[in-house]
Write an enzyme that holds these catalytic residues in place. Sequence first.
Site, short mmCIF file in Angstrom:
data_model
loop_
_atom_site.label_atom_id
_atom_site.label_comp_id
_atom_site.label_asym_id
_atom_site.label_seq_id
_atom_site.Cartn_x
_atom_site.Cartn_y
_atom_site.Cartn_z
N GLN A 11 0.82 -1.21 0.00
CA GLN A 11 0.00 0.00 0.00
C GLN A 11 0.86 1.26 0.00
O GLN A 11 1.88 1.31 0.69
CB GLN A 11 -0.88 -0.01 1.25
CG GLN A 11 -2.32 0.23 0.93
CD GLN A 11 -3.24 -0.12 2.07
OE1 GLN A 11 -3.23 -1.24 2.54
NE2 GLN A 11 -4.00 0.82 2.53
N SER A 91 4.24 -6.36 2.85
CA SER A 91 2.90 -6.37 3.43
C SER A 91 1.90 -6.96 2.44
O SER A 91 1.97 -8.13 2.10
CB SER A 91 2.53 -4.96 3.89
OG SER A 91 1.32 -4.98 4.62
N LEU A 92 0.97 -6.15 1.92
CA LEU A 92 0.03 -6.62 0.91
C LEU A 92 0.77 -7.31 -0.24
O LEU A 92 0.29 -8.30 -0.82
CB LEU A 92 -0.75 -5.41 0.36
CG LEU A 92 -1.25 -5.51 -1.08
CD1 LEU A 92 -2.45 -6.40 -1.14
CD2 LEU A 92 -1.53 -4.16 -1.65
N ARG A 116 -9.18 -8.80 3.36
CA ARG A 116 -8.14 -8.35 4.31
C ARG A 116 -8.28 -6.85 4.55
O ARG A 116 -8.24 -6.39 5.69
CB ARG A 116 -6.77 -8.69 3.72
CG ARG A 116 -5.55 -8.26 4.55
CD ARG A 116 -4.30 -8.68 3.79
NE ARG A 116 -3.05 -8.40 4.52
CZ ARG A 116 -2.30 -7.32 4.35
NH1 ARG A 116 -2.68 -6.38 3.50
NH2 ARG A 116 -1.17 -7.18 5.03
N HIS A 201 -0.27 -3.73 11.16
CA HIS A 201 0.89 -4.48 11.68
C HIS A 201 1.15 -4.19 13.16
O HIS A 201 2.30 -4.08 13.59
CB HIS A 201 2.14 -4.21 10.83
CG HIS A 201 1.98 -4.65 9.40
ND1 HIS A 201 1.88 -5.98 9.06
CD2 HIS A 201 1.82 -3.96 8.26
CE1 HIS A 201 1.69 -6.08 7.75
NE2 HIS A 201 1.64 -4.86 7.24
N GLN A 250 1.10 -12.11 9.87
CA GLN A 250 1.56 -10.90 9.17
C GLN A 250 0.72 -9.67 9.52
O GLN A 250 1.24 -8.56 9.60
CB GLN A 250 1.52 -11.18 7.66
CG GLN A 250 2.23 -10.14 6.82
CD GLN A 250 1.39 -9.70 5.64
OE1 GLN A 250 0.25 -9.33 5.79
NE2 GLN A 250 2.00 -9.74 4.46
#
Length: 315
Positions: A11, A91-92, A116, A201, A250
């Site tokens: 992102q 991440s993503l 998500r 996170h 995660q």
Amino acid sequence: MGKTAFVFPGQGSQSVGMGGDIIKAYPEAREMVEKADQRLGFSLSDLILNGPEEKLQLTENTQPALLAISAVFFRLLSKKGIKADFFAGHSLGEYSALYAAGVLKFEDAVFAVRKRGLLMEAAVPAGQGTMAAVLGVDPNPLKDICEKVTATGASVQLANLNCPGQIVISGTVKGVADASKLAEEAGARRVVPLAVSGPFHSSLMKPAAEQLKNVLDNLPVQNAEVPVIANSTAEVEETAGEIRSHLIEQLYSPVRWVESIETLGQLGVDTYVEVGPGRVLSGLIKKIQRGATIVQVNNLETLNTVAEKLKERAV
């Protein structure tokens, strides 16, 4: 000869119109984004190509949009015969990497990250959580600061260890504000509040992680055909079982990007291809593994020039 890793952005790399030239030039690219539209039940492709920007910036839209465009670039690179020895994503971006590795089907990956995004948005009421980038402080002292603040009842944690001297912290608004102040007192060069809609996170995402488990449990997950570096461990993951559990972790664990790139370096990687919109990861990798070759595939021109360059290298 050194090895090659494909890395996929998270992102923050999105923009209206991303991948537009590719979608126009390749019928296969158009078909892929149309498949995403069908799986999600709305026109993601129209949102990607035409905006509006404020709608694309919503987490539940940003995530499938970035994954779809990154996956399109990956598919076309593969069609040109370009292969990688390892995959990683920020991440993503880990979901894009898992699609590339054959772990998740394209439509399932798009569906999973849409869910998500919705779960991440719903986990903490708007305005209660946030994130900030802390520049110029080492991880251990910053971790101590976060633990000290959390002990006062204002939750805050390390969220993204992006590159030397750049760490993102995440938590409640008060937790992030208190930790930011202490970090500045401890010599931080700068603290930059991030324009995000939640404390990603961090432990505040645990309720979302539990619900994400239900989503992933209902999707087919295969073993990886190419090794993927997991965000939460910074180690190679290959089996479906460990991948599922890492994706749950995660959501509330730090993105260990510095260690992930160090792991790839130790595995012999000296060439990185950032596959997807933007060039954020290239900038981070440059600071982690000096001397590595780093290229981006983020439009029609770079798709062709990088493919040619990598073919020559393989000869």
